[in-house]
Design a protein around this motif. Structure first.
Motif, PDB file in Angstrom:
ATOM      1  N   ALA A 112       0.826  -1.212   0.000  1.00  0.00           N
ATOM      2  CA  ALA A 112       0.000   0.000   0.000  1.00  0.00           C
ATOM      3  C   ALA A 112       0.855   1.254   0.000  1.00  0.00           C
ATOM      4  O   ALA A 112       0.545   2.238  -0.695  1.00  0.00           O
ATOM      5  N   ALA A 113       1.947   1.243   0.765  1.00  0.00           N
ATOM      6  CA  ALA A 113       2.841   2.400   0.795  1.00  0.00           C
ATOM      7  C   ALA A 113       3.476   2.640  -0.569  1.00  0.00           C
ATOM      8  O   ALA A 113       3.627   3.780  -1.019  1.00  0.00           O
ATOM      9  N   ASP A 161       7.457   7.447   0.975  1.00  0.00           N
ATOM     10  CA  ASP A 161       8.857   7.158   1.268  1.00  0.00           C
ATOM     11  C   ASP A 161       8.868   6.064   2.332  1.00  0.00           C
ATOM     12  O   ASP A 161       8.427   6.293   3.463  1.00  0.00           O
ATOM     13  N   TRP A 162       9.371   4.876   2.021  1.00  0.00           N
ATOM     14  CA  TRP A 162       9.328   3.780   2.984  1.00  0.00           C
ATOM     15  C   TRP A 162      10.549   2.875   2.861  1.00  0.00           C
ATOM     16  O   TRP A 162      11.171   2.793   1.803  1.00  0.00           O
ATOM     17  N   VAL A 163      10.883   2.226   3.963  1.00  0.00           N
ATOM     18  CA  VAL A 163      11.855   1.140   3.971  1.00  0.00           C
ATOM     19  C   VAL A 163      11.341   0.083   4.930  1.00  0.00           C
ATOM     20  O   VAL A 163      10.526   0.356   5.817  1.00  0.00           O
ATOM     21  N   LEU A 164      11.840  -1.145   4.755  1.00  0.00           N
ATOM     22  CA  LEU A 164      11.495  -2.252   5.632  1.00  0.00           C
ATOM     23  C   LEU A 164      12.759  -2.856   6.220  1.00  0.00           C
ATOM     24  O   LEU A 164      13.639  -3.311   5.481  1.00  0.00           O
ATOM     25  N   GLU A 214      11.034 -12.867  -2.487  1.00  0.00           N
ATOM     26  CA  GLU A 214       9.994 -12.181  -3.262  1.00  0.00           C
ATOM     27  C   GLU A 214      10.015 -10.680  -2.992  1.00  0.00           C
ATOM     28  O   GLU A 214       9.858  -9.865  -3.914  1.00  0.00           O
ATOM     29  N   LEU A 215      10.194 -10.310  -1.740  1.00  0.00           N
ATOM     30  CA  LEU A 215      10.227  -8.887  -1.392  1.00  0.00           C
ATOM     31  C   LEU A 215      11.420  -8.182  -2.017  1.00  0.00           C
ATOM     32  O   LEU A 215      11.292  -7.062  -2.539  1.00  0.00           O
ATOM     33  N   VAL A 216      12.582  -8.829  -1.976  1.00  0.00           N
ATOM     34  CA  VAL A 216      13.785  -8.217  -2.555  1.00  0.00           C
ATOM     35  C   VAL A 216      13.650  -8.065  -4.061  1.00  0.00           C
ATOM     36  O   VAL A 216      14.014  -7.021  -4.633  1.00  0.00           O
ATOM     37  N   VAL A 217      13.108  -9.078  -4.721  1.00  0.00           N
ATOM     38  CA  VAL A 217      12.911  -8.988  -6.174  1.00  0.00           C
ATOM     39  C   VAL A 217      11.972  -7.837  -6.522  1.00  0.00           C
ATOM     40  O   VAL A 217      12.195  -7.091  -7.478  1.00  0.00           O
ATOM     41  N   ARG A 218      10.941  -7.667  -5.709  1.00  0.00           N
ATOM     42  CA  ARG A 218       9.928  -6.656  -6.018  1.00  0.00           C
ATOM     43  C   ARG A 218      10.365  -5.243  -5.650  1.00  0.00           C
ATOM     44  O   ARG A 218      10.089  -4.287  -6.384  1.00  0.00           O
ATOM     45  N   GLY A 262      13.718  -4.328  -4.151  1.00  0.00           N
ATOM     46  CA  GLY A 262      15.144  -4.015  -4.153  1.00  0.00           C
ATOM     47  C   GLY A 262      15.679  -3.571  -2.809  1.00  0.00           C
ATOM     48  O   GLY A 262      15.371  -4.154  -1.764  1.00  0.00           O
ATOM     49  N   ASP A 263      16.480  -2.489  -2.818  1.00  0.00           N
ATOM     50  CA  ASP A 263      17.189  -2.094  -1.602  1.00  0.00           C
ATOM     51  C   ASP A 263      16.318  -1.385  -0.579  1.00  0.00           C
ATOM     52  O   ASP A 263      16.810  -0.963   0.472  1.00  0.00           O
ATOM     53  N   ARG A 264      15.029  -1.265  -0.840  1.00  0.00           N
ATOM     54  CA  ARG A 264      14.138  -0.792   0.230  1.00  0.00           C
ATOM     55  C   ARG A 264      13.926  -1.870   1.290  1.00  0.00           C
ATOM     56  O   ARG A 264      13.431  -1.579   2.382  1.00  0.00           O
ATOM     57  N   ILE A 265      14.278  -3.101   0.964  1.00  0.00           N
ATOM     58  CA  ILE A 265      14.209  -4.195   1.924  1.00  0.00           C
ATOM     59  C   ILE A 265      15.584  -4.350   2.565  1.00  0.00           C
ATOM     60  O   ILE A 265      16.557  -4.742   1.913  1.00  0.00           O
ATOM     61  N   ILE A 266      15.691  -4.021   3.837  1.00  0.00           N
ATOM     62  CA  ILE A 266      16.951  -4.118   4.567  1.00  0.00           C
ATOM     63  C   ILE A 266      16.901  -5.399   5.383  1.00  0.00           C
ATOM     64  O   ILE A 266      16.359  -5.450   6.494  1.00  0.00           O
TER      65      ILE A 266
END
Length: 316
Positions: free
Chosen positions: A130-131, A137-140, A155-159, A161-165
């Motif tokens: 949703a964000a 502006d978001w990161v996880l 799956e999250l990283v593929v979708r 990228g580097d917003r997934i820490i």
């Protein structure tokens, strides 16, 4: 136990390649009809054939009105629900599902910091989606014991990228909560779900910006309360007045008086038994409402909370 709620009889699809010890169950109506609408952060009750009822956060897309998915961690030391699901709920089974409920809503802001520990990723996934759609502006920050224990990580990283820490504990140690606090201090909201040690550590780390923190707990948090005292409760809906004795909950007292009161977890985490408060002062003992919501004194969870005043007037 669920009282006074419509239960949908849905068919199960089962996926076992999610992560170590985690499976997903996806539910759909046998006739393909649409399911109730829900928003990110919602959870549902699974009414299992062995009589147990357990709550799980929805991890699928809210836009898909025909499927609802949950992820279930096999917890041998739990109360038995997850073990039963892993061993007995198979592809094609029919399971009762309660209507979605939400006490972990995603408020609209321009900046989010998401934090997930282990299977706590489940309510966060729809929030991230949703964000992203909203252009926020978001990161996880996502942690787990190992990479293979972190559901949906690839799956999250593929979708995204580097917003997934990703911070697996065996590689980098515990989640970097100082970075979470620093980012949260720059504005926006922090949403976190995971095991209690993570939530407690986040609350401590972010105490100076507590108003920006939103938490979802799996189980009731440890709290110290004073001794119980007796008080009266009036039910505004019908004028019933009952005496709630020490050691007995409002919910138990109302049921003993003949009222059907909806409930599920009965430990102050799911929100099924939430009631409005018209007068009196609540002794909040739930693990669900935020400090601001508790201070508002206009609702309560009657499975665990009590009164500090001699009388409460509530509406069911």
């Amino acid at each position: 136990m669920i009282v006074n709620e419509t239960i949908l009889d849905l068919v199960v699809e089962r996926r076992t390649d999610v992560a170590d010890g985690i499976i997903t169950l996806t539910f759909a109506a046998p006739d393909g009809s649409a399911l109730p609408a829900w928003e990110p952060g919602a959870h549902v009750d699974l009414v299992l054939p062995n009589g147990l009822t357990r709550q799980y956060s929805i991890c699928s897309e809210p836009s898909d009105r025909h499927r609802i998915s949950v992820a279930v961690l096999d917890e041998p030391e739990s109360r038995g629900g997850s073990r039963y699901i892993h061993e007995q709920v198979h592809e094609g089974a029919r399971i009762g599902i309660g209507s979605p409920r939400n006490h972990f809503r995603l408020d609209p802001v321009e900046r989010y910091t998401f934090v997930a520990g282990g299977v706590g990723i489940t309510p966060i996934m729809p929030m991230v989606s949703a964000a992203e759609r909203a252009g926020a502006d978001w990161v996880l920050y996502y942690g787990g014991r190992t990479r293979t224990s972190m559901a949906f990580l690839d799956e999250l990283v593929v979708r995204y990228g580097d917003r997934i820490i990703a911070q697996p504990q065996d590689e980098v140690g515990l989640l970097d909560l100082e970075a979470v606090r620093a980012r949260g201090a720059d504005g926006g909201l922090i949403y976190c779900c995971g095991p209690e040690p993570l939530l407690a550590a986040l609350e401590t780390s972010c105490a100076s910006i507590a108003e920006a923190v939103r938490l979802e707990r799996f189980h009731a948090k440890e709290q110290d309360f004073g001794p119980d005292t007796a008080f009266e409760v009036e039910v505004a809906d019908n004028g019933l007045v009952v005496q709630v004795e020490p050691g007995v909950s409002i919910m138990e007292t109302l049921r003993a008086a003949g009222l059907d009161v909806p409930s599920s977890c009965e430990e102050g985490t799911c929100g099924t038994c939430e009631c409005g408060v018209l007068s009196g002062t609540v002794d909040h003992r739930d693990s669900l409402l935020t400090p601001a919501e508790q201070a508002a004194n206009d609702c309560m969870m009657i499975c665990v909370s009590r009164a500090t005043s001699s009388r409460l007037v509530i509406e069911l």
